[in-house]
Write a protein that holds these residues in place. Sequence first.
Motif, PDB file in Angstrom:
ATOM      1  N   PRO A  90      61.133 -19.802  13.175  1.00 49.24           N
ATOM      2  CA  PRO A  90      62.626 -19.383  13.299  1.00 49.24           C
ATOM      3  C   PRO A  90      63.444 -19.669  12.223  1.00 49.24           C
ATOM      4  CG  PRO A  90      61.373 -21.532  14.127  1.00 49.24           C
ATOM      5  CD  PRO A  90      60.279 -21.261  13.406  1.00 49.24           C
ATOM      6  N   LEU A  91      64.350 -18.510  12.363  1.00 47.50           N
ATOM      7  CA  LEU A  91      65.501 -18.691  11.447  1.00 47.50           C
ATOM      8  C   LEU A  91      66.126 -19.670  10.850  1.00 47.50           C
ATOM      9  CD1 LEU A  91      67.127 -16.180  10.244  1.00 47.50           C
ATOM     10  CD2 LEU A  91      68.577 -16.295  11.565  1.00 47.50           C
ATOM     11  N   TRP A  92      65.996 -20.616  11.521  1.00 44.99           N
ATOM     12  CA  TRP A  92      66.877 -22.536  11.024  1.00 44.99           C
ATOM     13  C   TRP A  92      65.359 -22.978   9.532  1.00 44.99           C
ATOM     14  CZ3 TRP A  92      64.132 -26.795  11.068  1.00 44.99           C
ATOM     15  CH2 TRP A  92      62.921 -27.015  12.745  1.00 44.99           C
ATOM     16  N   LEU A  93      64.131 -22.349  10.483  1.00 40.41           N
ATOM     17  CA  LEU A  93      63.405 -23.055   9.419  1.00 40.41           C
ATOM     18  C   LEU A  93      62.913 -22.459   8.141  1.00 40.41           C
ATOM     19  CD1 LEU A  93      61.204 -25.887   8.873  1.00 40.41           C
ATOM     20  CD2 LEU A  93      59.223 -24.141   9.456  1.00 40.41           C
ATOM     21  N   ASP A  94      63.392 -20.989   8.429  1.00 39.84           N
ATOM     22  CA  ASP A  94      63.172 -20.152   6.945  1.00 39.84           C
ATOM     23  C   ASP A  94      65.040 -20.431   5.998  1.00 39.84           C
ATOM     24  OD1 ASP A  94      62.188 -18.230   6.006  1.00 39.84           O
ATOM     25  OD2 ASP A  94      63.726 -16.360   6.612  1.00 39.84           O
ATOM     26  N   PHE A  95      65.865 -20.739   7.070  1.00 45.31           N
ATOM     27  CA  PHE A  95      66.318 -21.073   5.974  1.00 45.31           C
ATOM     28  C   PHE A  95      66.358 -21.884   4.910  1.00 45.31           C
ATOM     29  CE2 PHE A  95      69.741 -18.816   8.928  1.00 45.31           C
ATOM     30  CZ  PHE A  95      70.021 -17.400   7.480  1.00 45.31           C
ATOM     31  N   LEU A  96      65.867 -23.143   5.913  1.00 43.45           N
ATOM     32  CA  LEU A  96      66.000 -24.387   5.072  1.00 43.45           C
ATOM     33  C   LEU A  96      64.672 -24.672   3.909  1.00 43.45           C
ATOM     34  CD1 LEU A  96      65.215 -27.415   8.067  1.00 43.45           C
ATOM     35  CD2 LEU A  96      66.848 -27.161   6.245  1.00 43.45           C
ATOM     36  N   THR A  97      63.396 -23.506   3.701  1.00 43.03           N
ATOM     37  CA  THR A  97      62.777 -23.675   2.797  1.00 43.03           C
ATOM     38  C   THR A  97      63.296 -22.246   2.078  1.00 43.03           C
ATOM     39  OG1 THR A  97      61.701 -21.632   4.521  1.00 43.03           O
ATOM     40  CG2 THR A  97      60.903 -23.503   4.175  1.00 43.03           C
ATOM     41  N   THR A  98      63.628 -21.901   1.965  1.00 38.63           N
ATOM     42  CA  THR A  98      64.679 -20.643   0.922  1.00 38.63           C
ATOM     43  C   THR A  98      65.856 -21.522  -0.299  1.00 38.63           C
ATOM     44  OG1 THR A  98      64.471 -19.040   2.811  1.00 38.63           O
ATOM     45  CG2 THR A  98      65.877 -18.520   0.672  1.00 38.63           C
TER      46      THR A  98
END
Length: 89
Positions: free
Chosen positions: A2-10
């Motif tokens: 999910p996009l929100w999880l991608d932002f958290l790991t970036t």
Amino acid sequence: MPLWLDFLTTPMAAPETCGLRRLRYGWQALCLTLAASILAQGELRELVGRLAPAATGVLLAAAVMTTLLYLGAKHRADTAFLDMPRETE
């Protein structure tokens, strides 16, 4: 993913280098000194007379210049860090 999880790991900012840390500490010291000189303007005028407002003005100019230098250096470091190729899984 999910996009929100991608932002958290970036990572969103570069790790702080020793030079950036020194610049940030210097900027913070200038800001605190400027605030103290503004709060103690009456006492400073008693000590140094008409030079007190000029000294506060010099501190203000130095704080503004240091802010611009720090923000520029931080932006360059963040841009270089985010533009680095990443290993993908």
